[in-house]
Write an enzyme that holds these catalytic residues in place. Structure first.
Site, PDB file in Angstrom:
ATOM      1  N   ALA A 158       0.830  -1.105   0.068  1.00  0.00           N
ATOM      2  CA  ALA A 158      -0.083  -0.025   0.033  1.00  0.00           C
ATOM      3  C   ALA A 158       0.853   1.282   0.013  1.00  0.00           C
ATOM      4  O   ALA A 158       1.808   1.255   0.580  1.00  0.00           O
ATOM      5  CB  ALA A 158      -0.854   0.033   1.186  1.00  0.00           C
ATOM      6  N   GLY A 190       0.003  -5.532   0.158  1.00  0.00           N
ATOM      7  CA  GLY A 190      -0.859  -5.642  -0.936  1.00  0.00           C
ATOM      8  C   GLY A 190      -0.378  -6.202  -2.168  1.00  0.00           C
ATOM      9  O   GLY A 190      -0.948  -6.799  -2.842  1.00  0.00           O
ATOM     10  N   GLU A 198      -0.498 -10.032  -1.670  1.00  0.00           N
ATOM     11  CA  GLU A 198      -1.831 -10.173  -1.727  1.00  0.00           C
ATOM     12  C   GLU A 198      -2.407 -10.341  -3.304  1.00  0.00           C
ATOM     13  O   GLU A 198      -3.340 -11.190  -3.717  1.00  0.00           O
ATOM     14  CB  GLU A 198      -2.944  -9.259  -1.064  1.00  0.00           C
ATOM     15  N   GLU A 230       1.955  -6.505   7.858  1.00  0.00           N
ATOM     16  CA  GLU A 230       0.975  -5.615   8.278  1.00  0.00           C
ATOM     17  C   GLU A 230       0.940  -5.609   9.802  1.00  0.00           C
ATOM     18  O   GLU A 230       0.408  -4.499  10.331  1.00  0.00           O
ATOM     19  CB  GLU A 230      -0.878  -5.814   7.780  1.00  0.00           C
TER      20      GLU A 230
END
Length: 320
Positions: A126, A171, A174, A194
């Site tokens: 992110a 992310g 992910e 995270e």
């Protein structure tokens, strides 16, 4: 009509073979590439056969390309946000969503490769600088949008391959987890950090990772935020292939070409049967397999496959 251009790939590659090597200098002045004579030829052929089919009007950070000639069924999505190591902000997210929607409407697409044009990074996760300026409600909306975009990627009817060189964190990992296959270089670094920021993976990581590597390994990686290298990632099943550093792109292209030569309808039905079947009970899954098999039965491609086998030649599939 989008402007037709050729996108320069940023790849750092070292060949360990004893064959003759060359320093290859792409158009980007900061990059050098040490490759074998054979791989140099492959890269030149690869670049010359790519044509841009879309420059997303909604983002300059994501490029969509179709390989030409015999590789025309292969689509490449390239992340291109060098100033932020491909961190996912609102612009890049918008570009990903638009790109995946475009691919889903393209009946000629057979396989998708998601890679990076930024050296030594797939996606750093992110955009935390952008996120610091968001309110809690804005962050909630953004993460929900990111989760739904990755779910859309996962649901694409054709196989998807994440090509990971360098960092795939948060992310970024992910997104790779939402792909069907993952190919990394030995120097790749993968992780979901995270919890170190007092949050959890929110774009599918807590669900896709344990389904891929098992609950215990997933808990270890998420609880500790630990990062793993390319070889370790393959040993735990996080990636399918680990290539020498800088050669993940060539390995992914090799796999994509293998898939591209198979019956397109069969590949789509195989993905549907596997992806949906693992989420339901065995009896329902077997019924789903039968339905998917029937979709391939009355096709010209199936007859072509039988004819090619009998005639000892390579089949020519048309997707009908």
């Amino acid at each position: 009509m989008a402007t037709i251009t050729t996108l320069t790939k940023s790849v750092t590659q070292h060949c360990m073979k004893k064959s003759k090597t060359y320093w290859y200098k792409p158009s980007h002045p900061l990059l050098n590439l040490l490759v074998s004579e054979e791989n140099l030829n492959q890269l030149h052929q690869y670049r010359s056969r790519r044509t841009l089919i879309l420059e997303s009007a909604s983002s300059e950070s994501v490029k969509l390309q179709r390989l030409s000639d015999s590789d025309s069924g292969i689509i490449e999505v390239s992340l291109n946000r060098p100033g932020a190591r491909n961190a996912i902000g609102t612009d890049l997210l918008r570009g990903l969503k638009h790109t995946f929607e475009t691919i889903s409407e393209d009946s000629s697409a057979n396989v998708v490769m998601i890679s990076s044009s930024v050296p030594k990074v797939f996606c750093a996760g992110a955009d935390l600088k952008e996120r610091r300026a968001m309110s809690a409600s804005e962050i909630h909306f953004f993460v929900n949008s990111l989760r739904s975009t990755f779910s859309y990627l996962e649901a694409l009817p054709v196989p998807t391959i994440a090509v990971i060189e360098g960092a795939a964190l948060g992310g970024g990992l992910e997104m790779a987890l939402a792909c069907d296959l993952r190919v990394c270089g030995e120097d790749a670094v993968l992780g979901l950090p995270e919890t170190g920021l007092a949050i959890i993976p929110g774009a599918g990581g807590t669900q896709r990772l344990p389904r891929l590597v098992g609950r215990s390994v997933a808990k270890d990686l998420i609880f500790t935020g630990r990062k793993v290298g390319g070889r370790d990632a393959m040993s735990i099943g996080l990636v399918n292939y680990c290539a020498p550093a800088g050669q993940a792109q060539l390995k992914a292209l090799e796999i994509a070409r293998e898939i591209n030569q198979k019956g397109p309808i069969a590949i789509r039905m195989a993905k549907k049967a596997i992806s949906e079947g693992v989420e339901i009970d065995r009896a329902s899954a077997l019924q789903l397999e039968e339905e998917c098999y029937l979709e391939t039965l009355d096709t010209k491609d199936r007859l072509e496959g039988l004819a090619a086998f009998a005639e000892k030649r390579k089949p020519s599939y048309s997707g009908i």
